[in-house]
Design a protein around this motif. Structure first.
Motif, PDB file in Angstrom:
ATOM      1  N   MET A  33       0.846  -1.196   0.000  1.00 32.35           N
ATOM      2  CA  MET A  33       0.000   0.000   0.000  1.00 32.35           C
ATOM      3  C   MET A  33       0.877   1.239   0.000  1.00 32.35           C
ATOM      4  O   MET A  33       1.941   1.265   0.610  1.00 32.35           O
ATOM      5  CB  MET A  33      -0.951  -0.019   1.189  1.00 32.35           C
ATOM      6  CG  MET A  33      -0.296  -0.223   2.534  1.00 32.35           C
ATOM      7  SD  MET A  33      -1.474  -0.799   3.794  1.00 32.35           S
ATOM      8  CE  MET A  33      -2.068   0.784   4.403  1.00 32.35           C
ATOM      9  N   ASP A  35       1.172   5.796  -0.060  1.00 31.81           N
ATOM     10  CA  ASP A  35       0.641   6.953   0.666  1.00 31.81           C
ATOM     11  C   ASP A  35      -0.689   7.464   0.137  1.00 31.81           C
ATOM     12  O   ASP A  35      -1.542   7.892   0.907  1.00 31.81           O
ATOM     13  CB  ASP A  35       1.667   8.094   0.673  1.00 31.81           C
ATOM     14  CG  ASP A  35       2.129   8.477  -0.730  1.00 31.81           C
ATOM     15  OD1 ASP A  35       2.453   7.564  -1.508  1.00 31.81           O
ATOM     16  OD2 ASP A  35       2.176   9.679  -1.045  1.00 31.81           O
ATOM     17  N   SER A  38      -3.484   4.803   1.155  1.00 29.88           N
ATOM     18  CA  SER A  38      -3.457   4.261   2.518  1.00 29.88           C
ATOM     19  C   SER A  38      -4.513   4.848   3.447  1.00 29.88           C
ATOM     20  O   SER A  38      -5.121   4.102   4.221  1.00 29.88           O
ATOM     21  CB  SER A  38      -2.069   4.459   3.144  1.00 29.88           C
ATOM     22  OG  SER A  38      -1.150   3.585   2.532  1.00 29.88           O
ATOM     23  N   ILE A  42      -6.863   2.234   5.493  1.00 30.04           N
ATOM     24  CA  ILE A  42      -6.795   2.145   6.955  1.00 30.04           C
ATOM     25  C   ILE A  42      -8.171   2.421   7.570  1.00 30.04           C
ATOM     26  O   ILE A  42      -8.594   1.740   8.513  1.00 30.04           O
ATOM     27  CB  ILE A  42      -5.718   3.121   7.489  1.00 30.04           C
ATOM     28  CG1 ILE A  42      -4.329   2.638   7.034  1.00 30.04           C
ATOM     29  CG2 ILE A  42      -5.791   3.260   9.000  1.00 30.04           C
ATOM     30  CD1 ILE A  42      -3.215   3.656   7.240  1.00 30.04           C
ATOM     31  N   VAL A  62       4.589  -0.923   3.110  1.00 32.70           N
ATOM     32  CA  VAL A  62       4.025   0.428   2.994  1.00 32.70           C
ATOM     33  C   VAL A  62       5.106   1.338   2.397  1.00 32.70           C
ATOM     34  O   VAL A  62       6.241   1.348   2.873  1.00 32.70           O
ATOM     35  CB  VAL A  62       3.581   0.959   4.373  1.00 32.70           C
ATOM     36  CG1 VAL A  62       2.998   2.361   4.238  1.00 32.70           C
ATOM     37  CG2 VAL A  62       2.568   0.009   5.009  1.00 32.70           C
ATOM     38  N   LEU A  82       0.133   8.168   8.524  1.00 33.76           N
ATOM     39  CA  LEU A  82       0.550   6.860   8.017  1.00 33.76           C
ATOM     40  C   LEU A  82       1.753   6.332   8.802  1.00 33.76           C
ATOM     41  O   LEU A  82       1.801   5.152   9.176  1.00 33.76           O
ATOM     42  CB  LEU A  82       0.889   6.965   6.524  1.00 33.76           C
ATOM     43  CG  LEU A  82       1.362   5.681   5.836  1.00 33.76           C
ATOM     44  CD1 LEU A  82       0.317   4.571   5.941  1.00 33.76           C
ATOM     45  CD2 LEU A  82       1.700   5.944   4.360  1.00 33.76           C
ATOM     46  N   SER A 121      -2.065  -1.539  -3.937  1.00 35.36           N
ATOM     47  CA  SER A 121      -3.099  -0.504  -4.026  1.00 35.36           C
ATOM     48  C   SER A 121      -2.805   0.412  -5.207  1.00 35.36           C
ATOM     49  O   SER A 121      -3.013   1.617  -5.134  1.00 35.36           O
ATOM     50  CB  SER A 121      -3.129   0.318  -2.739  1.00 35.36           C
ATOM     51  OG  SER A 121      -1.933   1.083  -2.616  1.00 35.36           O
ATOM     52  N   SER A 140      -9.213   0.295  -2.630  1.00 35.54           N
ATOM     53  CA  SER A 140      -9.069   0.393  -1.174  1.00 35.54           C
ATOM     54  C   SER A 140      -9.805  -0.710  -0.428  1.00 35.54           C
ATOM     55  O   SER A 140      -9.282  -1.275   0.540  1.00 35.54           O
ATOM     56  CB  SER A 140      -9.627   1.736  -0.694  1.00 35.54           C
ATOM     57  OG  SER A 140      -9.116   2.780  -1.462  1.00 35.54           O
TER      58      SER A 140
END
Lengths: 419, 166
Positions: A33, A35, A38, A42, A62, A82, A121, A140
């Protein structure tokens, strides 16, 4: 009956033999995933699905690459949140601003490996096919479900086989092959299907990433290059990676179609505005003057891409009135370019170097285009408005064509510069 | 009545919502509802009504994985999207959000701006007294719609649609 590489990987992930057309629940080996998406992943994971933790903190990567470094207070706040989440979840594989584009980073780090099912993602997650993985992009909600359960559901895709024959001529390479296939089968030519690239054993893993990332531009669910040949062996040896014994090109695998490309006669290809499959031979293009030449992205921002451009730019200058922006795909690519003199050559020619990452590919920062501007781009999408103004024009081509264009100020064949 | 919004082939997610208008870039995420087709059809967001239909050519939603593209369409109440072929990631995202999708090519049969009657449950469009029956979506897709998307579906059943429990 043999299986395609996609069928083999998904059989492994499903824990039973599966074939094209079946809908399956599959185990996820790695979830990536970035930025940009994310925050919504989340939110769905915790607030909507009610999961407290990711299923396996070692299988989540990430990466801060889409707006890196942050361009606005808004994006800075999202990245701050994040980082907090990464600490709280104790995510093992976190790559912050400047490490580079997720796809390049996961391949360089050896996190992406042959036979894996990797969800990202990001639509260019087909990139992981460069190392023989089934990489695919998801939104997402699908990503949040995977993070919560370690599983996903898929329809096992049919496979389009690309069969390259012969050898590339000088100044012609993976980008030209990828664009040629887009021209042949169109932007939906591999919709809902996997793409297998054959006859490219000589290509390095970086060059394979060019083909793997372009696979989504054919509509592909994945784009897999068999993990064999000298280019693969070098990558694998450096990282101690082995290919699982069950992963190999099988006789009798069924392909929905085979598309042959003759490399011996392939010329530099160019994708003209505003769709990736709007491709012609560069020699058919009339004179097109440019404002910006942009070398970068997960498709063509690797060390070998910068080196190919530098070979043409060496001892030459960027044309007056043209900006040459180079955004390395990763810090490792930038380190290599520094070590072998590529970076010095680019700077001497007049290039500007950006922070490794996605740069202006999504039109948010680091080289956004104004109305009426023309850009020669080594990336993967020339959609209207992709890099900024919808009145800008984006042409896609190889790093060699980009370098020649930077020198002459109009879109040019490398031979026009180096003879 | 539902208004028809007609689009061509290969509508990409940058046309649906340009990357510059991502929630990631916005101060207020609810503003996303102002941006579907902001550049491709600037009048869309301000005049679309809940229940309106998008009909398009093949490969609708190609390009990026951004779920905020179908989310923006859901926020303004698009009743269904009808195209002969959807790009795969968009198809999943729209399904997950509970937006009805039908695979059919109606671009030669209906005009942009035309007013029609539409029933998502039966897949019937009545246009100028003429009935168009859309191909029925598979049962697993209808399961997801009925729950309003994959998240409520998963919360209720703890499994993926059409599959055994996780």
């Amino acid at each position: 009956m043999g299986q395609t590489l996609a069928e083999q990987i998904l059989s492994h992930a499903a824990g039973k033999p599966v074939s094209a057309g079946e809908r399956i629940v599959a185990r996820v080996d790695l979830a990536m995933m970035h930025d940009s998406i994310s925050p919504s992943i989340i939110k769905i994971l915790h607030q909507e699905l009610g999961a407290d933790q990711v299923w396996d903190r070692d299988r989540v990567a990430v990466v801060v690459d889409h707006v890196a470094p942050a361009a606005t207070i808004q994006t800075a706040e999202h990245q701050q949140a994040l980082r907090r989440w990464v600490r709280q979840q104790q995510i093992t594989h976190f790559f912050d601003v400047g490490r580079g584009i997720s796809h390049a980073v996961l391949v360089e780090e050896g996190l992406a490996r042959p036979g894996m099912l990797i969800l990202g993602s990001d639509s260019h997650s087909t990139a992981y096919g460069a190392v023989g993985a089934f990489g695919t992009g998801m939104g997402s909600t699908d990503m949040a479900l995977a993070l919560a359960t370690g599983q996903t559901w898929l329809r096992v895709p049919e496979t389009v086989r690309i069969l390259a024959r012969g050898r590339f001529r000088p100044g012609v390479g993976a980008k030209d092959l990828g664009l040629r296939v887009a021209r042949l089968i169109g932007a939906d030519g591999a919709a809902y299907q996997s793409v297998e690239w054959h006859g490219v054993e000589e290509l390095s893993v970086s060059e394979r990433m060019t083909l793997a990332t372009l696979s989504i531009e054919l509509g592909g669910e994945a784009g897999i290059i068999p993990p064999t040949g000298p280019g693969w062996e070098e990558h694998a040896a450096q990282r101690g990676i082995t290919v699982p014994p069950w992963l190999r090109v099988e006789e009798g695998a069924r392909y929905s179609r085979t598309v042959e490309v003759d490399l011996d006669t392939l010329e530099p290809q160019i994708s003209v505005p505003h769709s990736v499959d709007n491709v012609r031979d560069l020699s058919e293009l009339g004179r097109v003057e440019v404002d910006v030449v942009y070398i970068g992205t997960c498709t063509n921002g690797h060390a070998n891409d910068m080196a190919a451009a530098a070979r043409i730019l060496k001892g030459r200058k960027v044309a007056r009135g043209v900006r040459l922006l180079v955004v390395p795909a990763s810090s490792e690519a930038l380190r290599q370019a520094t070590a072998d003199g590529t970076l010095a050559t680019l700077l001497e020619a007049g290039a500007t170097i950006g922070t490794p990452g996605c740069g202006a590919c999504i039109g948010r920062h680091m080289g956004v285009l104004a109305p009426g501007e023309v850009c020669l781009f080594t990336g993967n999408r020339n959609f209207r408005g992709r890099m900024g103004s919808p009145e800008a024009q984006i042409y896609l081509a190889s790093p060699e064509v980009a370098a020649a264009t930077a020198v002459l100020g109009y879109i040019a064949h490398p031979a026009e510069v180096i003879g | 009545m539902a208004r028809i919004w007609r689009f061509g082939a290969n509508v990409n997610t940058d046309q649906i919502v340009p990357g510059r208008y991502a929630p990631y870039m916005l101060k207020n995420e609810d503003d996303l509802r102002k941006y579907p087709f902001i550049e491709a059809r600037p009048e869309f967001a301000s005049t679309v009504r809940p229940g309106d239909l998008i009909i398009a050519g093949p490969n609708f939603g190609c390009g990026s994985s951004r779920e905020y593209a179908p989310l923006a369409l859901k926020m303004v109440g698009v009743g269904a999207i009808i195209a002969p072929l959807f790009a795969r990631i968009f198809y999943r995202n729209a399904l997950n959000l509970g937006i009805p999708l039908f695979e059919a090519d109606l671009t030669d049969q209906l005009e942009d701006g035309q007013e029609v009657e539409f029933n998502a449950e039966t897949g019937v469009i009545i246009a100028d007294g003429r009935t168009i029956q859309l191909p029925p979506p598979p049962e697993w897709m209808r399961e997801v719609w009925r729950e309003g998307g994959i998240v409520p579906f998963y919360r209720k059943y703890r499994r993926f649609p059409g599959a055994a429990s996780v």
